[in-house]
Design a protein around this motif. Structure first.
Motif, PDB file in Angstrom:
ATOM      1  N   PHE A 446      30.329  38.940  37.754  1.00 47.40           N
ATOM      2  CA  PHE A 446      29.850  38.800  39.133  1.00 47.40           C
ATOM      3  C   PHE A 446      30.924  38.255  40.062  1.00 47.40           C
ATOM      4  O   PHE A 446      31.211  38.844  41.107  1.00 47.40           O
ATOM      5  CB  PHE A 446      28.618  37.891  39.162  1.00 47.40           C
ATOM      6  CG  PHE A 446      28.173  37.517  40.551  1.00 47.40           C
ATOM      7  CD1 PHE A 446      27.490  38.431  41.339  1.00 47.40           C
ATOM      8  CD2 PHE A 446      28.439  36.259  41.078  1.00 47.40           C
ATOM      9  CE1 PHE A 446      27.082  38.095  42.621  1.00 47.40           C
ATOM     10  CE2 PHE A 446      28.031  35.917  42.360  1.00 47.40           C
ATOM     11  CZ  PHE A 446      27.358  36.840  43.125  1.00 47.40           C
ATOM     12  N   GLY A 447      31.534  37.142  39.708  1.00 48.06           N
ATOM     13  CA  GLY A 447      32.434  36.457  40.625  1.00 48.06           C
ATOM     14  C   GLY A 447      33.628  37.282  41.052  1.00 48.06           C
ATOM     15  O   GLY A 447      33.980  37.317  42.236  1.00 48.06           O
ATOM     16  N   GLN A 448      34.276  37.958  40.130  1.00 45.12           N
ATOM     17  CA  GLN A 448      35.509  38.661  40.474  1.00 45.12           C
ATOM     18  C   GLN A 448      35.276  39.881  41.358  1.00 45.12           C
ATOM     19  O   GLN A 448      36.221  40.437  41.911  1.00 45.12           O
ATOM     20  CB  GLN A 448      36.235  39.091  39.200  1.00 45.12           C
ATOM     21  CG  GLN A 448      35.516  40.149  38.388  1.00 45.12           C
ATOM     22  CD  GLN A 448      36.378  40.682  37.261  1.00 45.12           C
ATOM     23  OE1 GLN A 448      37.592  40.565  37.279  1.00 45.12           O
ATOM     24  NE2 GLN A 448      35.737  41.269  36.268  1.00 45.12           N
ATOM     25  N   HIS A 449      34.023  40.327  41.489  1.00 46.81           N
ATOM     26  CA  HIS A 449      33.714  41.485  42.328  1.00 46.81           C
ATOM     27  C   HIS A 449      33.260  41.101  43.735  1.00 46.81           C
ATOM     28  O   HIS A 449      32.963  41.987  44.536  1.00 46.81           O
ATOM     29  CB  HIS A 449      32.623  42.336  41.659  1.00 46.81           C
ATOM     30  CG  HIS A 449      32.976  42.797  40.281  1.00 46.81           C
ATOM     31  ND1 HIS A 449      33.925  43.766  40.040  1.00 46.81           N
ATOM     32  CD2 HIS A 449      32.540  42.396  39.056  1.00 46.81           C
ATOM     33  CE1 HIS A 449      34.043  43.970  38.734  1.00 46.81           C
ATOM     34  NE2 HIS A 449      33.205  43.151  38.122  1.00 46.81           N
ATOM     35  N   VAL A 450      33.198  39.806  44.038  1.00 48.95           N
ATOM     36  CA  VAL A 450      32.707  39.338  45.335  1.00 48.95           C
ATOM     37  C   VAL A 450      33.893  39.069  46.252  1.00 48.95           C
ATOM     38  O   VAL A 450      34.928  38.548  45.818  1.00 48.95           O
ATOM     39  CB  VAL A 450      31.844  38.069  45.159  1.00 48.95           C
ATOM     40  CG1 VAL A 450      31.337  37.563  46.506  1.00 48.95           C
ATOM     41  CG2 VAL A 450      30.669  38.353  44.237  1.00 48.95           C
ATOM     42  N   ALA A 451      33.751  39.433  47.527  1.00 47.00           N
ATOM     43  CA  ALA A 451      34.798  39.134  48.502  1.00 47.00           C
ATOM     44  C   ALA A 451      35.006  37.628  48.589  1.00 47.00           C
ATOM     45  O   ALA A 451      34.053  36.856  48.664  1.00 47.00           O
ATOM     46  CB  ALA A 451      34.409  39.691  49.869  1.00 47.00           C
ATOM     47  N   GLY A 452      36.249  37.205  48.578  1.00 47.35           N
ATOM     48  CA  GLY A 452      36.573  35.785  48.597  1.00 47.35           C
ATOM     49  C   GLY A 452      36.840  35.203  47.231  1.00 47.35           C
ATOM     50  O   GLY A 452      36.951  33.979  47.107  1.00 47.35           O
ATOM     51  N   TYR A 453      36.958  36.065  46.199  1.00 45.54           N
ATOM     52  CA  TYR A 453      37.231  35.568  44.847  1.00 45.54           C
ATOM     53  C   TYR A 453      38.650  35.001  44.804  1.00 45.54           C
ATOM     54  O   TYR A 453      39.605  35.660  45.237  1.00 45.54           O
ATOM     55  CB  TYR A 453      37.063  36.699  43.843  1.00 45.54           C
ATOM     56  CG  TYR A 453      37.434  36.328  42.422  1.00 45.54           C
ATOM     57  CD1 TYR A 453      36.662  35.445  41.685  1.00 45.54           C
ATOM     58  CD2 TYR A 453      38.565  36.872  41.829  1.00 45.54           C
ATOM     59  CE1 TYR A 453      36.996  35.104  40.394  1.00 45.54           C
ATOM     60  CE2 TYR A 453      38.912  36.542  40.525  1.00 45.54           C
ATOM     61  CZ  TYR A 453      38.124  35.668  39.813  1.00 45.54           C
ATOM     62  OH  TYR A 453      38.477  35.338  38.533  1.00 45.54           O
ATOM     63  N   THR A 454      38.802  33.800  44.267  1.00 43.54           N
ATOM     64  CA  THR A 454      40.085  33.096  44.288  1.00 43.54           C
ATOM     65  C   THR A 454      40.778  33.035  42.943  1.00 43.54           C
ATOM     66  O   THR A 454      41.925  32.612  42.881  1.00 43.54           O
ATOM     67  CB  THR A 454      39.880  31.654  44.780  1.00 43.54           C
ATOM     68  OG1 THR A 454      39.005  30.958  43.864  1.00 43.54           O
ATOM     69  CG2 THR A 454      39.270  31.647  46.161  1.00 43.54           C
ATOM     70  N   GLY A 455      40.126  33.442  41.862  1.00 41.38           N
ATOM     71  CA  GLY A 455      40.728  33.229  40.556  1.00 41.38           C
ATOM     72  C   GLY A 455      40.444  31.829  40.053  1.00 41.38           C
ATOM     73  O   GLY A 455      39.890  30.969  40.755  1.00 41.38           O
ATOM     74  N   SER A 456      40.854  31.580  38.823  1.00 34.45           N
ATOM     75  CA  SER A 456      40.500  30.306  38.192  1.00 34.45           C
ATOM     76  C   SER A 456      41.343  29.134  38.684  1.00 34.45           C
ATOM     77  O   SER A 456      40.927  27.992  38.564  1.00 34.45           O
ATOM     78  CB  SER A 456      40.637  30.425  36.671  1.00 34.45           C
ATOM     79  OG  SER A 456      41.955  30.818  36.317  1.00 34.45           O
ATOM     80  N   ASP A 457      42.535  29.383  39.235  1.00 40.79           N
ATOM     81  CA  ASP A 457      43.367  28.299  39.741  1.00 40.79           C
ATOM     82  C   ASP A 457      44.290  28.855  40.814  1.00 40.79           C
ATOM     83  O   ASP A 457      44.308  30.050  41.102  1.00 40.79           O
ATOM     84  CB  ASP A 457      44.163  27.618  38.616  1.00 40.79           C
ATOM     85  CG  ASP A 457      44.946  28.624  37.769  1.00 40.79           C
ATOM     86  OD1 ASP A 457      45.509  29.569  38.346  1.00 40.79           O
ATOM     87  OD2 ASP A 457      44.969  28.472  36.540  1.00 40.79           O
ATOM     88  N   LEU A 458      45.087  27.960  41.413  1.00 42.62           N
ATOM     89  CA  LEU A 458      45.963  28.367  42.506  1.00 42.62           C
ATOM     90  C   LEU A 458      47.039  29.337  42.051  1.00 42.62           C
ATOM     91  O   LEU A 458      47.500  30.172  42.833  1.00 42.62           O
ATOM     92  CB  LEU A 458      46.617  27.124  43.129  1.00 42.62           C
ATOM     93  CG  LEU A 458      45.689  26.205  43.925  1.00 42.62           C
ATOM     94  CD1 LEU A 458      46.434  24.981  44.404  1.00 42.62           C
ATOM     95  CD2 LEU A 458      45.081  26.940  45.095  1.00 42.62           C
ATOM     96  N   ALA A 459      47.463  29.233  40.790  1.00 45.66           N
ATOM     97  CA  ALA A 459      48.492  30.139  40.305  1.00 45.66           C
ATOM     98  C   ALA A 459      47.995  31.574  40.215  1.00 45.66           C
ATOM     99  O   ALA A 459      48.803  32.512  40.226  1.00 45.66           O
ATOM    100  CB  ALA A 459      48.998  29.672  38.934  1.00 45.66           C
TER     101      ALA A 459
END
Length: 826
Positions: A446-459
């Motif tokens: 679900f999360g990775q398909h939503v606009a605004g997905y940031t990934g698990s960390d800043l890297a």
């Protein structure tokens, strides 16, 4: 074979034989005779006694051990050789190991293992006539002649000890280069594993630090054998690889290294539950998605979810913004994260059907799912039009040690609903492994398909994520609810198997249908009266102004009936229980425990907001007012700030200003003593004899301004409009002998008169003013009409008279200079 050789041979084979010394029942004995199952022991202690016992009783004793001839050391017990390692070797490596085994046995026994009975030992190998060192030297010479690469007496002796201690397994480690076991002593391996385990709670480090710590551990544990046991750096890194320990794992984050120490240990035991709601796991995690908050700003979000172990159904999911607050610790404002009320609200979701949203596909409704819709509607009419997500009442919830789950409010609500709370062990994610894996699946599916997905960390975050078109918090919550009903609840789960076809994976809704058919469904309808008991509360006294909750005042006519009234509860006095909804704080309710009734009160400044607002919006507005110089007691100002905040959120963020071009970085400014150029360099010093003396100004100012003896006639100035204080036009009154540049046009019609005490325009005695205030000039203007405003150069330029023209016939020429016309010429 000598007696010493027989004793050594018997000790090596770990069997009793006449002459063997042993320890048994706290005493020291020598085997005198063996007769069937019994053994005759002679005591070697001064005050001991001989004994006759069963061999099984002697060998099976806890303190049984074979001793050397001096009774000072325990001989190593013989073990069954491990030959399983031969199956991992190639044919050539296996032949090499067998050859070495044959030669080593010949050194100890005098004959090879495959020699026929009665074979006489070869010269140099008979144990009766040659010592062990002589036999090792003979064998080394023989192996060298046969072409063995490593066949020195020291190598042969080392491999003989390894074979006697560990059998074929020890020989493989010594003879096969690059074998899976290597040549590292087991004691070194144990010390290495201990150092790795101890370092998981420290700061990360490189492999070189671990190698130095291993050196210190071996030196401290085995100081006399350090040179023989310690391995080289190359062998150290190969050993880590054989143990399955990557060098990169030493530099993992501290949290990851700590989690690896408490990971599941094989064989894995899955969490089991046979009934719906028997165990529900609850936890919170960051959703790795950016959204638009209630104030129109971009915020991170946090997810709190509850999953039923028996059916793997997500029975509750709550998304809240996650922003840091500002201010001193304990009094921070503007911050937001999951709170105890959010967890309580999620439990309330699990007890009631979720209504379907307009625009959802038909498959997201319970009517078109695998749930027993007809039977559920008969039990609970609220199921009609609900989402395809089951209603399961938790019996036991497993939570971690977060503040929201350890709060008094969450515990009180669980006890009121008859839910047992079982905390997991500290830093033991395996106690709630199902919710942890569910979070991982939600982020992946679900999360990775939503606009605004940031990934698990800043890297792992993409560029310009915050500049995308983001969802609001409510829209994101609706998307998650739709995904749970449409995807999660209706997709086959690997952890769910059909009781009729164990090889068939089924969906959570299918498992729910199977289990609810066995135990039934009993709805738990909560009315508004009961739902208010789930809200957070405070105990305050009712005054003539009402009650105050979080710097907000609530009041009503019904609430004033409880002014100065005692609650009747011991220790509470006049402090009544007031409950409020953080997501709709417009109203607050006083609970009258004697009547079991609620008294409603409204926020006194609600008319200034005239819109829906939350506790988090109020805190953000309070923070802005405080930063603007106000106080948290100014409720009217905060209410207006809430209204402005909601209006700003409704219109969206302001357009971005064009980026300002940054100034080029030229490095730090250095304070250097740079010499400045002398403007008078190269100029000669003045000669006092050649300096022209300035004229003395001893006369009156009137004589200085006088331009000459004669003044050309000038017509009177035209009349000016009334406006007292205006100066005459001096350009028309310039005498004939004054240069033109002394006339200052900026003085004409000056709009900035001088100070009150400044002298007005100078007029002669013959001048007079008419009724309109105009100055009349009966005669030529006087020199005193000039102003002294200006530079000194202008004044002295005007004071220098123009030389008179030469007389006819005098032969004198006019010096070069600018030509000046008189007033008539102008």
């Amino acid at each position: 074979m000598t007696d010493a050789g027989e004793q050594t041979q018997a000790a090596r084979q770990d069997r009793l034989a006449p002459g063997v010394r042993l320890r048994w029942q706290g005493g020291t004995y020598r085997v005198l005779a063996l007769q069937g199952p019994e053994v005759q022991l002679g005591c070697l202690d001064k005050h001991g006694h001989d004994a006759r016992a069963l061999v099984a009783a002697v060998v099976g004793a806890e303190d049984y051990a074979l001793l050397n001839e001096d009774n000072t050391a325990v001989l190593p017990a013989a073990t069954v050789p491990d030959t399983s390692g031969l199956s991992l070797l190639t044919e050539e490596q296996r032949r090499l190991v067998r050859d070495w085994e044959r030669h080593l046995i010949e050194i100890d026994d005098g004959v090879p293992p495959d020699a026929p009975a009665g074979t006489v030992p070869r010269p140099g190998y008979d144990p009766q006539y040659f010592t062990v060192r002589q036999r090792l030297t003979a064998k080394a010479a023989e192996l060298k002649a046969l072409g063995f690469a490593s066949a020195s007496p020291g190598t042969v002796e080392r491999r003989r000890r390894a074979y006697r201690a560990r059998g074929v397994f020890g020989l493989i480690r010594e003879t096969v280069p690059g074998s899976p076991w290597g040549r590292t002593d087991e004691r070194v391996v144990k010390l290495l594993l201990a150092e790795i385990k101890a370092g998981r709670y420290e700061s990360d480090g490189y492999g070189s630090r671990l190698y130095e710590r291993l050196q210190a551990a071996v030196r401290n544990a085995h100081p006399g054998e350090y040179e023989a046991l310690m391995i080289s750096p190359a062998t150290f890194y190969r050993l880590l690889k054989r143990l399955g320990i990557g060098v990169d794992s030493l530099r993992w984050s501290t949290e990851r290294r700590m989690d690896s120490t408490v990971g599941p240990v094989a064989p894995y035991t899955p969490t089991r539950a046979l009934r719906l709601g028997e165990q529900v796991q609850i936890d919170s995690t960051g959703l790795d998605i950016l959204a638009v908050g209630d104030d129109g700003r971009v915020v991170q979000v946090e997810l709190t979810a509850a999953i039923d172990v028996a059916s793997r159904s997500i029975i509750g999911a709550m998304i809240v913004p996650k922003t840091p607050g500002r201010g001193p610790r304990g009094r921070r404002l503007g911050g937001r994260a999951t709170r105890s009320f959010d967890a309580v609200l999620m439990l309330a979701q699990a007890l009631a059907p979720m209504p379907g949203r307009p625009g959802w596909p038909v498959l997201a409704y319970a009517e078109h799912s695998e749930m027993p819709y007809t039977d559920l509607v008969a039990c609970d009419p609220r199921i009609a039009g609900a989402a395809a997500r089951p209603v399961i009442r938790p019996r036991t919830v497993v939570v971690d040690h977060g503040k929201i789950f350890n709060s008094e409010h969450f515990g009180d609500v669980c006890r009121m609903l008859g839910i047992d709370v079982r905390p997991a062990r500290v830093r033991t994610p395996t106690d709630k492994a199902i919710i942890e894996s569910t979070f991982s699946a939600i982020k992946k599916r679900f999360g990775q398909h939503v606009a605004g997905y940031t990934g698990s960390d800043l890297a792992r975050r993409g560029k310009h994520v915050a500049d995308q078109v983001l969802w609001s918090l409510n829209e994101l919550q609706d998307l998650l609810d739709e995904w749970i009903a449409l995807d999660w609840q209706q997709t086959p789960h690997d952890g769910l198997r059909s009781p009729f076809l164990p090889g068939l994976a089924i969906s959570p809704n299918r498992m729910y249908a199977t289990l609810v058919a066995a135990e039934g469904h009993v709805p738990v309808p909560l009315s508004a009266h009961h739902n208010r008991k789930l809200l957070p509360f405070v105990r305050v006294k009712v005054t003539d102004k009402g009650v105050k909750i979080n710097n907000r005042t609530y009041n009503s006519a019904q609430l004033q009936d409880y002014k100065d009234r005692h609650t009747g509860l011991a220790g509470q006095g006049m402090r009544w229980q007031i409950r409020y909804n953080p997501y709709a704080p417009r109203y607050a309710w006083l609970y009258d425990h004697r009547e079991d009734d609620w008294v409603q009160a409204e926020f006194i400044h609600q008319r200034l907001i005239a819109d829906a607002w939350t506790q988090w919006t109020w805190e953000a507005a309070t923070l802005s007012v405080i930063e603007d110089g106000g106080t948290e007691e100014d409720q009217r100002r905060i209410a207006r700030a809430v209204s402005e905040l909601r209006e700003k959120a409704r219109h969206g963020p302001e357009p971005l200003h064009p980026p300002r071009v940054p100034e080029l970085f030229t490095g730090p400014k250095l304070d250097l003593a740079i010499p400045e150029a002398d403007p008078y360099a190269g100029m000669p010093d003045p000669d006092p004899d050649t300096v022209v003396r300035a004229p003395a100004l001893t006369g009156h100012t009137t004589h200085l301004i006088a331009a000459g003896d004669t003044v050309a006639p000038h017509p009177p100035a035209p009349a000016r409009p009334s406006g007292g204080g205006q100066r005459p036009n001096l350009s028309d009154a310039a005498p004939d002998g004054v240069q033109e540049h002394c006339v200052r046009p900026d003085l004409e019609d000056s709009a900035h008169p001088g100070p009150p005490d400044a002298p007005g325009p100078v007029t002669s005695d013959d001048e007079s003013e008419d009724a309109d205030g105009n100055v009349e000039h009966p005669g030529p203007p006087q020199a005193g009409a000039f102003s002294l405003r200006g530079s000194a150069a202008d004044i002295f330029g005007c004071a220098r008279p123009t030389p008179p023209p030469p007389e006819p016939g005098s032969g004198t020429t006019q010096p070069d200079g600018p030509h000046h016309d008189n007033g008539d010429a102008r």
